[in-house]
Design an enzyme around this catalytic site. Structure first.
Site, PDB file in Angstrom:
ATOM      1  N   PHE A  24     -75.834 -62.779  38.501  1.00 58.58           N
ATOM      2  CA  PHE A  24     -76.553 -61.795  37.702  1.00 58.58           C
ATOM      3  C   PHE A  24     -75.285 -61.305  36.575  1.00 58.58           C
ATOM      4  O   PHE A  24     -74.344 -61.192  36.922  1.00 58.58           O
ATOM      5  CB  PHE A  24     -76.356 -60.222  38.478  1.00 58.58           C
ATOM      6  CG  PHE A  24     -77.490 -60.485  39.735  1.00 58.58           C
ATOM      7  CD1 PHE A  24     -78.729 -59.713  39.236  1.00 58.58           C
ATOM      8  CD2 PHE A  24     -77.429 -61.082  40.836  1.00 58.58           C
ATOM      9  CE1 PHE A  24     -79.635 -59.893  40.316  1.00 58.58           C
ATOM     10  CE2 PHE A  24     -78.345 -61.070  41.627  1.00 58.58           C
ATOM     11  CZ  PHE A  24     -79.620 -60.462  41.383  1.00 58.58           C
ATOM     12  N   CYS A  30     -77.569 -50.210  26.158  1.00 61.52           N
ATOM     13  CA  CYS A  30     -78.860 -50.116  26.475  1.00 61.52           C
ATOM     14  C   CYS A  30     -79.718 -49.243  25.065  1.00 61.52           C
ATOM     15  O   CYS A  30     -78.888 -48.255  24.600  1.00 61.52           O
ATOM     16  CB  CYS A  30     -79.359 -49.165  27.789  1.00 61.52           C
ATOM     17  SG  CYS A  30     -81.203 -49.092  28.017  1.00 61.52           S
ATOM     18  N   CYS A  45     -85.082 -42.676  29.292  1.00 59.70           N
ATOM     19  CA  CYS A  45     -84.948 -43.301  30.761  1.00 59.70           C
ATOM     20  C   CYS A  45     -83.877 -42.430  31.299  1.00 59.70           C
ATOM     21  O   CYS A  45     -82.693 -42.374  31.055  1.00 59.70           O
ATOM     22  CB  CYS A  45     -84.502 -44.701  30.671  1.00 59.70           C
ATOM     23  SG  CYS A  45     -84.180 -45.319  32.473  1.00 59.70           S
ATOM     24  N   CYS A  48     -81.660 -44.135  35.461  1.00 61.95           N
ATOM     25  CA  CYS A  48     -81.050 -45.076  35.645  1.00 61.95           C
ATOM     26  C   CYS A  48     -79.701 -44.994  36.430  1.00 61.95           C
ATOM     27  O   CYS A  48     -79.102 -44.003  36.431  1.00 61.95           O
ATOM     28  CB  CYS A  48     -80.587 -45.737  34.529  1.00 61.95           C
ATOM     29  SG  CYS A  48     -79.776 -47.322  34.433  1.00 61.95           S
ATOM     30  N   ASP A  49     -79.675 -45.848  37.540  1.00 62.53           N
ATOM     31  CA  ASP A  49     -78.432 -45.606  38.276  1.00 62.53           C
ATOM     32  C   ASP A  49     -77.428 -46.697  38.153  1.00 62.53           C
ATOM     33  O   ASP A  49     -76.488 -46.886  39.148  1.00 62.53           O
ATOM     34  CB  ASP A  49     -78.817 -45.735  39.827  1.00 62.53           C
ATOM     35  CG  ASP A  49     -79.599 -46.934  40.390  1.00 62.53           C
ATOM     36  OD1 ASP A  49     -79.748 -47.771  39.501  1.00 62.53           O
ATOM     37  OD2 ASP A  49     -79.741 -47.170  41.421  1.00 62.53           O
ATOM     38  N   THR A  50     -77.281 -47.511  37.131  1.00 60.45           N
ATOM     39  CA  THR A  50     -76.533 -48.548  36.687  1.00 60.45           C
ATOM     40  C   THR A  50     -75.489 -48.178  35.891  1.00 60.45           C
ATOM     41  O   THR A  50     -75.770 -47.634  34.679  1.00 60.45           O
ATOM     42  CB  THR A  50     -77.455 -49.674  36.350  1.00 60.45           C
ATOM     43  OG1 THR A  50     -78.175 -50.077  37.275  1.00 60.45           O
ATOM     44  CG2 THR A  50     -76.398 -50.742  35.988  1.00 60.45           C
ATOM     45  N   GLU A 115     -84.326 -59.232  33.255  1.00 64.81           N
ATOM     46  CA  GLU A 115     -85.092 -57.984  33.643  1.00 64.81           C
ATOM     47  C   GLU A 115     -84.863 -56.951  32.583  1.00 64.81           C
ATOM     48  O   GLU A 115     -83.730 -56.699  32.027  1.00 64.81           O
ATOM     49  CB  GLU A 115     -84.142 -57.484  34.831  1.00 64.81           C
ATOM     50  CG  GLU A 115     -84.368 -58.473  35.871  1.00 64.81           C
ATOM     51  CD  GLU A 115     -83.859 -57.853  37.416  1.00 64.81           C
ATOM     52  OE1 GLU A 115     -82.951 -56.829  36.942  1.00 64.81           O
ATOM     53  OE2 GLU A 115     -83.659 -58.524  38.385  1.00 64.81           O
ATOM     54  N   HIS A 210     -81.260 -54.996  48.433  1.00 67.18           N
ATOM     55  CA  HIS A 210     -80.135 -55.334  48.295  1.00 67.18           C
ATOM     56  C   HIS A 210     -79.426 -53.574  48.768  1.00 67.18           C
ATOM     57  O   HIS A 210     -78.347 -53.682  49.530  1.00 67.18           O
ATOM     58  CB  HIS A 210     -79.520 -55.539  46.839  1.00 67.18           C
ATOM     59  CG  HIS A 210     -80.063 -54.867  45.911  1.00 67.18           C
ATOM     60  ND1 HIS A 210     -81.470 -54.732  45.663  1.00 67.18           N
ATOM     61  CD2 HIS A 210     -79.431 -54.011  45.081  1.00 67.18           C
ATOM     62  CE1 HIS A 210     -81.503 -53.780  44.391  1.00 67.18           C
ATOM     63  NE2 HIS A 210     -80.525 -53.433  44.179  1.00 67.18           N
TER      64      HIS A 210
END
Length: 216
Positions: A24, A30, A45, A48-50, A115, A210
């Site tokens: 990855f 973003c 958005c 988002c949890d990233t 993605e 995951h």
């Protein structure tokens, strides 16, 4: 110059390739959210949890050339093995992904996946395109391998996408842990997603395996 938040070798946890070993490569930045909590409530958005700010993550950094970045990523793949699979993610990887990086990855015999939120054009040469819509604006990337819609999103009912040219259609229950204060939570998003898939068989259920398994 490529800015990478983090890069790691793990198993794909979602969608049609769930369980597949992959590298990855998470790009910084973003176009739908700054990544800063103070901007979340006004972002296009909000769930988002990233973390995609900066280059301080695992194996992150700035790379002057595509060859430098692919050489860096190559160190993460098991030595002497084939079936090399590289997933470009973010943030929004289309902000940085270009022809040079794709060519360098292909020269190192990678199958390439992305993605993306689908709002920006993609270069040629990507083998697996997963689009996850986050905004009501028309998709720039309206065909590909996999459409993965986080569900439910009031402004994005699944029937908006059923006529697009994708091989697979997935609904994924929304992880609401990162929603801003004041944003109404959905009662049992997982049950709603299962129900919608059963009523609309074009759609399949995607789970974040995951997270369920505790895999990074």
């Amino acid at each position: 110059m490529y800015s990478i938040k983090e890069a790691f070798y793990s198993l794909q946890g979602e969608g049609a390739h769930a369980g597949r070993p992959a590298i990855f490569c998470r790009f910084t930045g973003c176009n739908l959210w700054s990544g800063k909590e103070k901007h979340r409530a006004s972002a296009q958005c909000q769930f988002c949890d990233t973390d995609f700010i900066g280059t301080d993550g695992q194996n992150g950094g700035k790379f002057k050339s595509a060859v430098d970045l692919i050489s860096h990523l190559d160190n993460l793949w098991p030595v002497g093995t084939n079936h090399k699979y590289l997933i470009f993610t973010g943030g929004e990887p289309a902000l940085q992904l270009d022809d040079e990086l794709i060519a360098a990855a292909k020269a190192s015999h990678y199958t390439l996946a992305i993605e993306t939120n689908g709002t920006l054009p993609l270069p040629d040469g990507i083998d697996w395109i997963c689009v996850s819509p986050k905004t009501a604006e028309p998709l720039v990337v309206n065909r590909g391998s996999e459409l993965k819609l986080i569900f439910p999103q009031e402004h994005l009912p699944p029937n908006l996408f059923t006529d697009l040219e994708f091989e697979h259609f997935y609904l994924q229950p929304m992880d609401q842990s990162a929603l801003p204060e004041g944003r109404e939570r959905v009662d049992d998003a997982q049950a709603q997603t299962i129900r919608y898939c059963l009523q609309n068989p074009q759609w399949r259920l995607s789970l974040q395996t995951h997270k369920m398994l505790g895999i990074d």
